[in-house]
Design a protein around this motif. Structure first.
Motif, PDB file in Angstrom:
ATOM      1  N   GLU A  93       0.832  -1.214   0.000  1.00 27.27           N
ATOM      2  CA  GLU A  93       0.000   0.000   0.000  1.00 27.27           C
ATOM      3  C   GLU A  93       0.860   1.255   0.000  1.00 27.27           C
ATOM      4  O   GLU A  93       0.604   2.205  -0.737  1.00 27.27           O
ATOM      5  CB  GLU A  93      -0.932  -0.005   1.223  1.00 27.27           C
ATOM      6  CG  GLU A  93      -1.963  -1.105   1.197  1.00 27.27           C
ATOM      7  CD  GLU A  93      -2.627  -1.330   2.545  1.00 27.27           C
ATOM      8  OE1 GLU A  93      -3.699  -1.958   2.558  1.00 27.27           O
ATOM      9  OE2 GLU A  93      -2.086  -0.888   3.582  1.00 27.27           O
TER      10      GLU A  93
ATOM     11  N   GLN B 154       2.607   1.837  -3.379  1.00 21.05           N
ATOM     12  CA  GLN B 154       1.643   2.343  -4.364  1.00 21.05           C
ATOM     13  C   GLN B 154       1.353   3.824  -4.130  1.00 21.05           C
ATOM     14  O   GLN B 154       1.277   4.604  -5.077  1.00 21.05           O
ATOM     15  CB  GLN B 154       0.356   1.534  -4.319  1.00 21.05           C
ATOM     16  CG  GLN B 154      -0.641   1.953  -5.376  1.00 21.05           C
ATOM     17  CD  GLN B 154      -1.880   1.090  -5.364  1.00 21.05           C
ATOM     18  OE1 GLN B 154      -2.156   0.374  -4.402  1.00 21.05           O
ATOM     19  NE2 GLN B 154      -2.643   1.155  -6.437  1.00 21.05           N
TER      20      GLN B 154
ATOM     21  N   THR C  79       7.957   0.723  -6.677  1.00 23.24           N
ATOM     22  CA  THR C  79       7.671  -0.686  -6.920  1.00 23.24           C
ATOM     23  C   THR C  79       7.845  -1.442  -5.606  1.00 23.24           C
ATOM     24  O   THR C  79       8.775  -1.166  -4.845  1.00 23.24           O
ATOM     25  CB  THR C  79       8.606  -1.291  -7.988  1.00 23.24           C
ATOM     26  OG1 THR C  79       9.941  -1.250  -7.511  1.00 23.24           O
ATOM     27  CG2 THR C  79       8.489  -0.542  -9.312  1.00 23.24           C
TER      28      THR C  79
ATOM     29  N   ARG D 129       9.780   3.104 -13.207  1.00 22.97           N
ATOM     30  CA  ARG D 129       8.428   3.073 -12.654  1.00 22.97           C
ATOM     31  C   ARG D 129       7.541   3.944 -13.525  1.00 22.97           C
ATOM     32  O   ARG D 129       7.993   4.822 -14.223  1.00 22.97           O
ATOM     33  CB  ARG D 129       8.388   3.537 -11.213  1.00 22.97           C
ATOM     34  CG  ARG D 129       9.000   4.901 -10.985  1.00 22.97           C
ATOM     35  CD  ARG D 129       9.039   5.190  -9.485  1.00 22.97           C
ATOM     36  NE  ARG D 129      10.113   6.068  -9.127  1.00 22.97           N
ATOM     37  CZ  ARG D 129      11.340   5.691  -8.810  1.00 22.97           C
ATOM     38  NH1 ARG D 129      11.663   4.433  -8.826  1.00 22.97           N
ATOM     39  NH2 ARG D 129      12.261   6.562  -8.493  1.00 22.97           N
TER      40      ARG D 129
END
Length: 153
Positions: A9, A12, A17, A149
């Motif tokens: 969590e 994100q 990553t 990313r």
């Protein structure tokens, strides 16, 4: 009461990553320790439980990590309004030429310059200001070109 999150969590939320966080960052000195575990979903009695971390401690650690990874600020040289080549500016502030020229495309967007034949000369102040705003290790200056990313930090 502390807000608890899993590493997935948190990663994100920050555009990181999970692989990088789990495989590299958790082993760095000062990375916060987990403070608990998530309960398993009803009906599932097997498998590991996700560790939970204090969100504020993770965010504080990330802020410190970015601050420590920033390049040292460069001193503004004399005559900062003078136009010079990127190589001359690099020598003037005491860094390798590649430290400056690797950002040529971004400097072209951020700095005043003038073309003099085959050479492009940049206003020294603009280039030094740009270099002093670099985000530091592990972060791309141009997030759209960051292949590591899909989002920025």
């Amino acid at each position: 009461m502390a807000q608890l999150v899993t590493l997935a969590e948190w990663a994100q939320q920050h555009g990181l990553t999970l692989t990088t966080v789990r495989n590299q960052w958790v082993y760095l000195q000062g990375f916060p320790e987990p403070v608990g575990h998530q309960d398993r979903a009803a009906g599932t009695g097997s498998g590991g439980r996700n560790r939970e971390y204090d969100l504020a401690r993770l965010d504080d650690w990330l802020t410190r990590w970015h601050a420590e990874g920033r390049p040292a600020r460069l001193a503004m040289p004399e005559n900062p309004e003078e136009y010079r080549t990127l190589g001359a500016i690099a020598r003037l502030v005491g860094v390798a030429g590649a430290t400056v020229t690797q950002y040529r495309a971004l400097i072209d967007q951020a700095a005043e310059y003038e073309d003099r034949g085959a050479r492009r000369r940049y206003r020294t102040r603009d280039v030094v200001d740009f270099l002093n705003e670099r985000p530091g290790h592990g972060r791309a200056s141009d997030p759209s070109s960051d292949r590591r990313r899909g989002t920025t930090l």
